[in-house]
Design a protein around this motif. Structure first.
Motif, PDB file in Angstrom:
ATOM      1  N   ILE A   1       0.872  -1.306   0.117  1.00  0.00           N
ATOM      2  CA  ILE A   1      -0.095   0.058  -0.061  1.00  0.00           C
ATOM      3  C   ILE A   1       0.656   1.165   0.117  1.00  0.00           C
ATOM      4  CG2 ILE A   1      -1.638   1.160   1.140  1.00  0.00           C
ATOM      5  CD1 ILE A   1      -3.054  -1.347   2.219  1.00  0.00           C
ATOM      6  N   GLY A   2       1.940   1.089   0.995  1.00  0.00           N
ATOM      7  CA  GLY A   2       2.839   2.465   0.846  1.00  0.00           C
ATOM      8  C   GLY A   2       3.573   2.608  -0.644  1.00  0.00           C
ATOM      9  N   SER A   3       4.038   1.693  -1.110  1.00  0.00           N
ATOM     10  CA  SER A   3       4.737   1.657  -2.361  1.00  0.00           C
ATOM     11  C   SER A   3       3.537   2.126  -3.594  1.00  0.00           C
ATOM     12  CB  SER A   3       5.184   0.412  -2.748  1.00  0.00           C
ATOM     13  OG  SER A   3       5.870   0.622  -4.130  1.00  0.00           O
TER      14      SER A   3
ATOM     15  N   LYS B   1       0.371   8.814  -6.337  1.00  0.00           N
ATOM     16  CA  LYS B   1       0.852  10.272  -6.162  1.00  0.00           C
ATOM     17  C   LYS B   1       1.703  10.923  -7.233  1.00  0.00           C
ATOM     18  CE  LYS B   1       0.360  10.547  -1.155  1.00  0.00           C
ATOM     19  NZ  LYS B   1       0.868  10.921   0.227  1.00  0.00           N
ATOM     20  N   LYS B   2       2.820  10.176  -7.637  1.00  0.00           N
ATOM     21  CA  LYS B   2       3.763  10.510  -8.586  1.00  0.00           C
ATOM     22  C   LYS B   2       3.296  10.528 -10.121  1.00  0.00           C
ATOM     23  CE  LYS B   2       8.343   8.931 -10.885  1.00  0.00           C
ATOM     24  NZ  LYS B   2       7.634   9.026 -12.357  1.00  0.00           N
ATOM     25  N   HIS B   3       2.371   9.548 -10.326  1.00  0.00           N
ATOM     26  CA  HIS B   3       1.560   9.619 -11.526  1.00  0.00           C
ATOM     27  C   HIS B   3       0.630  10.721 -11.605  1.00  0.00           C
ATOM     28  CE1 HIS B   3       3.485   6.052 -13.037  1.00  0.00           C
ATOM     29  NE2 HIS B   3       2.971   5.233 -12.062  1.00  0.00           N
ATOM     30  N   ARG B   4       0.015  11.102 -10.438  1.00  0.00           N
ATOM     31  CA  ARG B   4      -0.904  12.208 -10.675  1.00  0.00           C
ATOM     32  C   ARG B   4      -0.250  13.572 -10.785  1.00  0.00           C
ATOM     33  NH1 ARG B   4      -5.882  10.324 -10.415  1.00  0.00           N
ATOM     34  NH2 ARG B   4      -6.418   8.683  -8.878  1.00  0.00           N
ATOM     35  N   ALA B   5       0.829  13.601  -9.951  1.00  0.00           N
ATOM     36  CA  ALA B   5       1.830  15.005 -10.096  1.00  0.00           C
ATOM     37  C   ALA B   5       2.328  15.196 -11.502  1.00  0.00           C
ATOM     38  CB  ALA B   5       3.095  14.884  -9.259  1.00  0.00           C
ATOM     39  N   GLU B   6       2.372  14.128 -12.243  1.00  0.00           N
ATOM     40  CA  GLU B   6       2.873  14.069 -13.532  1.00  0.00           C
ATOM     41  C   GLU B   6       1.649  14.004 -14.629  1.00  0.00           C
ATOM     42  OE1 GLU B   6       5.224  10.381 -14.027  1.00  0.00           O
ATOM     43  OE2 GLU B   6       7.025  11.311 -12.899  1.00  0.00           O
ATOM     44  N   GLY B   7       0.275  14.052 -14.109  1.00  0.00           N
ATOM     45  CA  GLY B   7      -0.493  14.038 -15.020  1.00  0.00           C
ATOM     46  C   GLY B   7      -1.319  13.070 -15.790  1.00  0.00           C
ATOM     47  N   ASP B   8      -0.620  11.776 -15.221  1.00  0.00           N
ATOM     48  CA  ASP B   8      -0.931  10.414 -15.771  1.00  0.00           C
ATOM     49  C   ASP B   8      -2.023  10.017 -15.094  1.00  0.00           C
ATOM     50  OD1 ASP B   8      -1.138   8.069 -17.051  1.00  0.00           O
ATOM     51  OD2 ASP B   8       1.355   7.790 -17.250  1.00  0.00           O
ATOM     52  N   THR B   9      -3.115  10.367 -15.300  1.00  0.00           N
ATOM     53  CA  THR B   9      -4.552  10.027 -14.475  1.00  0.00           C
ATOM     54  C   THR B   9      -4.538   8.475 -14.782  1.00  0.00           C
ATOM     55  OG1 THR B   9      -5.308  12.334 -14.825  1.00  0.00           O
ATOM     56  CG2 THR B   9      -6.769  10.428 -14.320  1.00  0.00           C
TER      57      THR B   9
ATOM     58  N   ALA C   1      -2.383   6.646 -12.514  1.00  0.00           N
ATOM     59  CA  ALA C   1      -2.640   6.918 -10.928  1.00  0.00           C
ATOM     60  C   ALA C   1      -3.899   5.887 -10.655  1.00  0.00           C
ATOM     61  CB  ALA C   1      -2.823   8.346 -11.007  1.00  0.00           C
ATOM     62  N   ASP C   2      -5.145   6.031 -11.449  1.00  0.00           N
ATOM     63  CA  ASP C   2      -6.064   5.633 -11.265  1.00  0.00           C
ATOM     64  C   ASP C   2      -5.825   3.829 -11.187  1.00  0.00           C
ATOM     65  OD1 ASP C   2      -7.495   7.740 -11.228  1.00  0.00           O
ATOM     66  OD2 ASP C   2      -8.530   7.628 -13.369  1.00  0.00           O
ATOM     67  N   ALA C   3      -4.951   3.396 -11.917  1.00  0.00           N
ATOM     68  CA  ALA C   3      -4.607   2.085 -11.845  1.00  0.00           C
ATOM     69  C   ALA C   3      -4.065   1.942 -10.527  1.00  0.00           C
ATOM     70  CB  ALA C   3      -3.756   1.616 -13.158  1.00  0.00           C
ATOM     71  N   GLU C   4      -3.263   2.540 -10.069  1.00  0.00           N
ATOM     72  CA  GLU C   4      -2.754   2.318  -8.753  1.00  0.00           C
ATOM     73  C   GLU C   4      -3.656   2.444  -7.715  1.00  0.00           C
ATOM     74  OE1 GLU C   4       0.262   1.195  -7.915  1.00  0.00           O
ATOM     75  OE2 GLU C   4       1.014   1.427 -10.215  1.00  0.00           O
ATOM     76  N   ALA C   5      -4.744   3.375  -7.844  1.00  0.00           N
ATOM     77  CA  ALA C   5      -5.553   3.645  -6.699  1.00  0.00           C
ATOM     78  C   ALA C   5      -6.432   2.358  -6.901  1.00  0.00           C
ATOM     79  CB  ALA C   5      -6.730   4.878  -7.214  1.00  0.00           C
ATOM     80  N   GLU C   6      -6.782   1.736  -7.811  1.00  0.00           N
ATOM     81  CA  GLU C   6      -7.499   0.345  -7.897  1.00  0.00           C
ATOM     82  C   GLU C   6      -6.898  -0.642  -7.180  1.00  0.00           C
ATOM     83  OE1 GLU C   6      -8.847  -0.839 -11.606  1.00  0.00           O
ATOM     84  OE2 GLU C   6      -9.479   1.238 -12.093  1.00  0.00           O
ATOM     85  N   LYS C   7      -5.491  -0.829  -7.378  1.00  0.00           N
ATOM     86  CA  LYS C   7      -4.727  -1.666  -6.585  1.00  0.00           C
ATOM     87  C   LYS C   7      -4.637  -1.726  -5.156  1.00  0.00           C
ATOM     88  CE  LYS C   7      -1.396  -2.829 -10.277  1.00  0.00           C
ATOM     89  NZ  LYS C   7      -0.089  -2.911 -10.800  1.00  0.00           N
TER      90      LYS C   7
END
Length: 86
Positions: A49-51, A57-65, A68-74
């Motif tokens: 979860i931490g990783s 956060k990194k993907h969202r900051a870079e604008g790669d939604t 980021a959404d894929a990570e949020a699902e995981k």
């Protein structure tokens, strides 16, 4: 709890998805017969979860939604697994 019972609890909570099945495989492989299985599983899930939170956060900051959404699902799947074993 036996290893089979532990696996069934996880399958009920997060089975049926590729990432959920990956989590189940990992946690069952590291099942500790001495009774420390829950703490071991919690530690492993906390690390995941931490990783993934960092990557989200990194993907969202870079604008790669999409990433980021894929990570949020995981993260959501890992949190379900964590809730199931607590």
């Amino acid at each position: 709890m036996t290893k089979d019972e532990f696996k069934k609890v996880l399958e009920t909570a997060v089975g049926g998805t590729a990432y959920g099945d990956e989590i189940i495989e990992d946690l069952v492989a590291h099942f500790d017969e001495t009774g420390k299985y829950a703490q071991t599983a919690k530690d492993r899930l906390d690390e995941r979860i931490g990783s993934m939170t960092g990557w989200e956060k990194k993907h969202r900051a870079e604008g790669d939604t999409a990433k980021a959404d894929a990570e949020a699902e995981k993260i959501a799947i890992a949190k379900k697994a964590l809730a199931a074993i607590e």
